[in-house]
Structures are given as C-alpha cells and as structure tokens.
Design an enzyme around this catalytic site. Structure first.
Site, short mmCIF file in Angstrom:
data_model
loop_
_atom_site.label_atom_id
_atom_site.label_comp_id
_atom_site.label_asym_id
_atom_site.label_seq_id
_atom_site.Cartn_x
_atom_site.Cartn_y
_atom_site.Cartn_z
N LYS B 76 30.70 52.60 43.96
CA LYS B 76 30.39 51.36 43.24
C LYS B 76 29.02 51.53 42.59
CE LYS B 76 30.22 46.33 43.99
NZ LYS B 76 30.47 45.23 44.95
N SER B 151 33.52 41.55 43.88
CA SER B 151 32.86 42.26 42.81
C SER B 151 33.17 43.76 42.79
CB SER B 151 31.35 42.08 42.94
OG SER B 151 30.87 42.70 44.13
N SER B 175 33.46 40.76 48.75
CA SER B 175 33.63 41.65 47.60
C SER B 175 34.27 42.99 47.88
CB SER B 175 32.28 41.87 46.91
OG SER B 175 31.94 40.74 46.17
#
Lengths: 95, 483
Positions: B76, B151, B175
């Site tokens: 990420k 997210s 998330s």
C-alpha cells in the site's frame, strides 16, 4: 450548533488550509452534516467514565538516553522543495 | 502461476517448479495488461522487482529456504519505500521519494519478498471506497463499475484480480477488512501495537495498524509471521513474543464459543448478507463451535466517536505537510503563511481537507471537552463492551459490511453515507482488538465478508477459525471473471 461560512473560514485558517471561495458553500454543508453525525455522541451518559487515549492503556516507553540516529540531513534535503547552503528556503518573514 | 496462493508459491519455489524471476516476470506482464482496467497500482517497480527476484533465486540456490523467499507482494502506498515514490495517493506527496524503508517493508524484504510496486489507496487512507485517490478511483474486479472498498482498495483489487498473490494494507477504521470483504479476500487487522507503524504515513496514530491482505487465512498467517513483532523505533509497538501463526491454523474448533452481537443484525444490514453470515455460522457449528447471542450496546456510538478521534489525530499528523521540507510546494508564495495555506490547499483533496477541518474544530478552544474528551470516554465504553463479551465467548462473529460493493460515485456527494459503511469494523480500532474478514458467499455476483473479532493478541485464533472454515468451503477460491 450549525457552522456558518465565517466559522469555516476561521477553521480553515487555524488549519492553515487555503480554500477557494467556490469550495466554501459545499465545505460548510458537508462539515455541518458530519457535525450532525458527531453530535449524536452527546446523548451518551459518560458521567464518571475515564477517557481512553491508548487502546492498550500503555504509557510511553522510555529508552536509554543515547544517540541512535545518524546524520540524514543530506538525504532529507535532497527531497526538499528548496534548499540553500544546507538550509530549507521559505519566503522571508522578517522585513 | 498467477492462480497460486502464497503457500502454493512457497511449495513451487521450494520444489523448483519455477523460479522467482519467472513468477515475477509473469505477474509484471499481467499488471501491464490488466491493471489499466482497475487502476490498482500507483507505481510498478519492475526493475527493482526483478533484481529482488534474482537475489531470492540466488539465496535459494545456495540452500536458503523460507516460505516467503522469492514470493511476490506489493505495498500500500503509505508504507515508505527507500528510493521509490511513496505518495499516500496524494498530490501533496506526488513527488515524495522516501529516504528509508518502513519496518514492515524492511521485514518482508528480509524474508525474501519481492515487491512489485506501490498500490493505490484513498488519499492518506481516508475513505471507504477508494474514490479519493489523487490518481483516480480503483475498480472492483468483480464488477468494474463498483468500488473495491477503501482505503486499501488498490491492495484488495490487485490481489483479487490475481495481479499479485498478497499485499500489505493498513486499517484505521476497517480499511483492510472492508475492502477484503468487498473483493472476496481474507484481510487481517492485528492488535494495535502488534505490527510496527514506523515508516507508515500516519493518519490517526492511536487507531492505525498495518496488516496483510491475501486470498486465504494461511497466506495471511505467512505474512503476519514476517510482519509482527517488537520494533524499538515505534514507541507504541508492543514488546511481547509473537505466536506461531502457522502452527495455530490446524487447531480443532471443538468447544469454540462464538458470540453473535445482536446489534450487528438489526436495521441497516442487507438481509441477504445476514443470510450469508448465518450460513457461515452453521458451518462453524458443524466444526464444533457453539453459538451465543451477546450484546455490544455502545456499538452505535462508535462512528460518531471515530469521526472525532480520527480527524483530531489527522489534523495533528497532517500538519507536517506544509510545503517546507518535502512534498508539494505552491508556486511563488508571497509569505510563509501563504506558502502553508496554498501548498496545503492545493495539495490535499476534498476528503482530507474535510477531516483536517473536523479535527481542528474538535480540538479548538471551547470544543475539546464536548467533542474530543467525550469521544475518548465513549471509546472506553466500547472497549469495556468487548472485554465483557470476551468473558463469555472466545470469538465474536458478524458481517464485515452492511452492504455489498456499491457503484462508483454513488456515495461521492454524501460523506456521511460512506462513513456509515464502517459501522461493523470501527469498534475494533477504537478498542485495539484484532479483526479478520473472510469470504463467505456472494450477492448478485458481489462478494460477502464475515468478520471475526478476538481478544487482544489472539490473531492466531482468528487465523485458525478462518483457516478451518476455508478447509470446508471454497468461497475464497472463487476468482473474478476476466482476471
């Protein structure tokens, strides 16, 4: 309490956030929607409840008073927007 | 090769069925061909990946082993990666090349993982749909007109589409778990402090926690084994032994006490998701678990409390983005204040600005007690609910999300509607307990996730239950058509 446009301008200033005039009505509306959601908390009885800041209720761990970090100034300044003679450049604030 | 899980890759590499270079080349080709449909990657590091793959193959050639040696992953884009852009999906960090690796990145690299690149996300991890990225929204491979969740939506979409077998994510209010649920993956948010946050760009420091997203519980166990553990560089990282997560997978479930919170099955939950969750419960009962209804009475207050605490911490954490030392700087600032305001105003997207302003307001003179302090008291009530519940049961089970993936743009104009999608996940972050989402069915062709919650540091129990469930079901093996 509903926020007015002037309140939003003040909050943006406190947060050092530049907002366009065109953004202000929409920002005011959405912030009021969010505050409406948040205000539901006020109905909860929290009398006598201690606030919880850390999920494990841990306190800050101390470490020996020894230097562990090396000098990374060159690496950090290599990615800076503007530097000169090892200093970060920003607009003049003193006349 | 792209169909292989991490565990299968480990066996294939050990048996010399293929090399890490062959695997890496195959996945890089898939990313080039398929990612334009998904937008899951912000940066692909092909050359570096091949270099790491060659190094892994060389280590194996001299007799080194290790499950993750030569295994491809991706990070990420909030984990700092030395020499590689770390943007946090924000214009303000679009030009930021991190001068160091996050501890998680360092540990996975030491285990021999090959990083294929950096994955798209909601800007500064603020969002439930992955629509707030500066680099555009991520599409859900199960239906590219739908969101993948946020997210960690880029991480989820890339793993679900078999572009990479596993990825790192971060979970501040759900998330990892929510995008895992919406894309048919297994995702684990560890106990707060179990995984180092050093080098993770902070959103809300008392809630953020890094963790794995993969296609099975076994793969999550492999990754967590490498990620977890004490890090002296993170003062909130817990100095406690790490369990053997792989050994925990095969424990029988006989006698396991599962709690079903009545608050999780009320209004707001799509009844089709409720049916899928109850079908999962029936499978676990067949494996020997017993079920009991429990109460988490303060759950309903979690979203308001979260949307005070997280923005308050964000307003503080994001104050470092001022255009002075790194990142975006506005053109021709007339004064220092103009530099701050325009760099931040031009660099941050709408959702980030909203949360900074909510946080600034909640912490401002006259409002601190009514908002921030009140929220922290509610946080204790929520934590007490969990501690009480875990006196009666070993595990809490429920839906991960109230709805399946929704259409792109559907909630774009209504942040409050998007916030409510986190209703089942946020409590674990406020309390700091671990949570896992695993695949448990489909509704209209879209995946459904079941969430498992456990007491502090019982990640092994979560992985064990999910693994046992995945031995008798095949939901987690289903792949989206066209990928």
């Amino acid at each position: 309490m509903a926020l007015e446009r002037s309140d939003v301008e003040k909050i943006a200033h406190l947060a050092r956030l530049g907002l366009d005039d065109a953004e202000l009505p929409r920002t005011t509306q959405t912030l009021n929607d969010i505050l409406g959601l948040i205000d539901r908390m006020q109905a909860v009885d929290t009398h006598g409840i201690e606030p919880l800041a850390h999920p494990l209720e841990a306190t800050q761990r101390l470490r020996p008073d020894e230097v562990t970090e090396g000098d990374h100034r060159d690496a950090f300044q290599a990615i800076a927007p503007a530097v000169e003679n090892g200093l970060y450049l920003v607009p003049k604030v003193i006349e | 090769m792209h169909r292989l899980t991490l565990a299968q890759i480990a066996r294939g590499l050990a048996a010399k069925d293929f090399s890490s270079v062959e695997l890496t080349e195959a996945l890089l080709a898939r990313i080039a061909a398929l990612d334009p449909r998904l937008n899951s990657f912000i940066t692909v590091t092909a050359e570096q990946a091949l270099e790491q793959a060659r190094a892994a193959d060389a280590r194996r050639a001299v007799g080194e082993s290790g499950a993750l040696l030569g295994a491809p992953i991706a990070h990420k884009d909030l984990f700092c990666t030395k020499g590689v852009r770390t943007s946090c999906a924000s214009k303000i960090l679009d030009n930021f090349v991190a001068p160091y690796d996050a501890t998680v990145v360092e540990r996975l690299a030491a285990a021999g993982c090959v990083s294929l690149g950096k994955l798209n996300m909601d800007e500064f991890a603020m969002g439930s749909a992955n629509e707030s990225s500066h680099y555009g929204p991520v599409k859900n491979p199960w239906n590219t007109e739908c969101v993948p969740g946020g997210s960690s939506g880029g991480s989820a979409a890339a793993v679900a589409a078999r572009l990479v077998p596993a990825a790192t994510g971060s979970d501040t209010g759900g998330s990892i778990r929510q995008p895992a649920a919406l894309t048919n993956l297994t995702g684990l948010k560890p106990t707060y402090g179990r995984v180092s946050r050093w080098g993770m760009i902070a959103y809300a420091s008392s809630l953020d926690q890094g963790g794995p997203l993969a296609r099975s519980a076994e793969d999550c166990a492999l990754l967590l084994s490498a990620m977890a553990g004490f890090d002296p560089k993170d003062s909130t990282c817990v100095d406690a032994p790490v369990d053997d997560y792989l050994a925990a997978l095969n424990q029988p479930l006989a006698g396991l006490r599962i709690g079903l919170p009545r608050e999780y099955f009320g209004a707001g939950l799509d009844p089709r998701l409720s049916d899928a969750v109850m079908a999962c419960v029936e499978e676990l009962k067949k494996l020997g678990a017993t079920v009991k209804e429990i109460g988490l009475p303060n759950m309903q207050h979690a979203i308001p409390a979260y949307y005070v605490i997280a923005p308050a911490e964000a307003s503080s954490n994001l104050s470092r983005f001022d255009g002075v030392r790194f990142g975006y700087r506005c053109e021709n600032p007339s004064s220092l204040e103009d530099l701050y305001k325009r760099s931040r105003g031009e660099g941050f997207g709408a959702e980030v600005k909203r949360r900074i302003m909510v946080g600034t307001y909640a912490l401002s003179a006259g409002y601190y007690d009514a908002y921030y302090l009140k929220a922290q008291k509610i946080r204790r009530l929520i934590r007490s609910d969990f501690i009480g519940a875990f006196q009666e049961v070993d595990l809490i089970l429920g839906p991960t999300t109230p709805n399946p993936a929704w259409r792109l743009g559907e909630k774009g104009d209504d942040p409050v509607a998007a916030y409510l999608e986190d209703i089942y996940t946020i409590t674990a972050n406020l309390a700091g307990i671990p949570g896992l989402s695993m695949p448990a069915g489909f509704v209209d062709g879209l995946p459904v996730g079941v969430q498992l919650l456990a007491p502090y540091f019982q990640e092994g129990r979560l992985l064990n239950v999910a693994h046992q469930y995945q031995q008798v079901t095949d939901w987690h093996e289903k792949a989206p058509e066209g990928f």
